[in-house]
Design a protein around this motif. Structure first.
Motif, mmCIF file in Angstrom:
data_model
loop_
_atom_site.group_PDB
_atom_site.id
_atom_site.type_symbol
_atom_site.label_atom_id
_atom_site.label_comp_id
_atom_site.label_asym_id
_atom_site.label_seq_id
_atom_site.Cartn_x
_atom_site.Cartn_y
_atom_site.Cartn_z
ATOM 1 N N VAL A 196 0.850 -1.186 0.000
ATOM 2 C CA VAL A 196 0.000 0.000 0.000
ATOM 3 C C VAL A 196 0.888 1.238 0.000
ATOM 4 C CG1 VAL A 196 -1.718 1.259 1.366
ATOM 5 C CG2 VAL A 196 -1.817 -1.235 1.233
ATOM 6 N N ALA A 197 0.507 2.246 -0.773
ATOM 7 C CA ALA A 197 1.264 3.499 -0.787
ATOM 8 C C ALA A 197 1.390 4.025 0.649
ATOM 9 C CB ALA A 197 0.570 4.526 -1.675
ATOM 10 N N PRO A 198 2.563 4.541 1.007
ATOM 11 C CA PRO A 198 2.796 4.973 2.389
ATOM 12 C C PRO A 198 1.728 5.905 2.957
ATOM 13 C CG PRO A 198 4.850 5.022 1.175
ATOM 14 C CD PRO A 198 3.759 4.728 0.170
ATOM 15 N N SER B 291 2.508 -3.997 3.649
ATOM 16 C CA SER B 291 1.927 -5.176 3.013
ATOM 17 C C SER B 291 0.491 -5.411 3.453
ATOM 18 C CB SER B 291 2.748 -6.427 3.336
ATOM 19 O OG SER B 291 3.956 -6.416 2.613
ATOM 20 N N ARG B 292 -0.346 -5.700 2.464
ATOM 21 C CA ARG B 292 -1.748 -6.062 2.717
ATOM 22 C C ARG B 292 -2.167 -7.128 1.724
ATOM 23 N NH1 ARG B 292 -4.779 -2.803 6.288
ATOM 24 N NH2 ARG B 292 -6.113 -4.649 6.172
ATOM 25 N N LEU B 293 -3.188 -7.886 2.103
ATOM 26 C CA LEU B 293 -3.841 -8.807 1.186
ATOM 27 C C LEU B 293 -5.075 -8.096 0.654
ATOM 28 C CD1 LEU B 293 -3.614 -12.186 3.140
ATOM 29 C CD2 LEU B 293 -2.074 -11.288 1.372
ATOM 30 N N THR B 294 -5.144 -7.971 -0.655
ATOM 31 C CA THR B 294 -6.230 -7.183 -1.246
ATOM 32 C C THR B 294 -7.592 -7.827 -1.057
ATOM 33 O OG1 THR B 294 -5.757 -8.163 -3.421
ATOM 34 C CG2 THR B 294 -4.762 -6.009 -2.926
ATOM 35 N N CYS B 295 -7.630 -9.126 -0.770
ATOM 36 C CA CYS B 295 -8.922 -9.771 -0.513
ATOM 37 C C CYS B 295 -9.522 -9.303 0.803
ATOM 38 C CB CYS B 295 -8.787 -11.295 -0.526
ATOM 39 S SG CYS B 295 -7.846 -12.003 0.853
ATOM 40 N N GLN B 296 -8.721 -8.687 1.638
ATOM 41 C CA GLN B 296 -9.195 -8.233 2.945
ATOM 42 C C GLN B 296 -9.508 -6.741 2.981
ATOM 43 O OE1 GLN B 296 -9.746 -10.628 5.551
ATOM 44 N NE2 GLN B 296 -9.619 -11.654 3.564
ATOM 45 N N LEU B 297 -9.395 -6.076 1.851
ATOM 46 C CA LEU B 297 -9.669 -4.636 1.787
ATOM 47 C C LEU B 297 -10.984 -4.411 1.053
ATOM 48 C CD1 LEU B 297 -6.102 -3.337 0.907
ATOM 49 C CD2 LEU B 297 -7.236 -3.320 3.141
#
Length: 107
Positions: A53-55, A83-89
């Motif tokens: 993700v962008a800072p 870091s993120r998992l896009t399925c959780q956003l």
């Protein structure tokens, strides 16, 4: 609806509109954006939808839950802050302008 910018590892940008209620992963999948594989279909059972993700967006997103934290342990070169998992956003109007960058590869 939110405009989300997906940046491939090589720098190619894709700006798409994603409907509220979808996930950032579904937005990538439905728009044919390379770099997000989503092998588990959004069940948070793999790490193949990992992004950085962008800072300036890190603090604007909901915190990771324990399941996402566990799955990020399997991601390629996870960043403890970005870091993120896009399925959780889940997409809402609040994510309008979100910028995510894909890692070199998904594992």
């Amino acid at each position: 609806m939110a405009r989300i910018t997906y940046i491939e590892h090589g720098g190619t940008e894709h700006v798409v509109e994603v409907a509220n209620g979808m996930t950032v992963m579904e937005g990538a999948r439905d728009n044919g954006i390379p770099g997000i594989e989503a092998d588990c279909g959004g069940a948070c059972a793999c790490s193949t939808c990992h992004v950085y993700v962008a800072p300036d967006w890190v603090a604007k997103l909901p915190e990771r839950d324990a399941m996402e934290e566990d799955m990020l342990d399997f991601a390629y070169e996870p960043n403890p802050e970005r870091s993120r998992l896009t399925c959780q956003l889940k997409v809402t109007d609040a994510l309008d302008g979100l910028v995510v960058q894909m890692p070199k590869k998904q594992i």
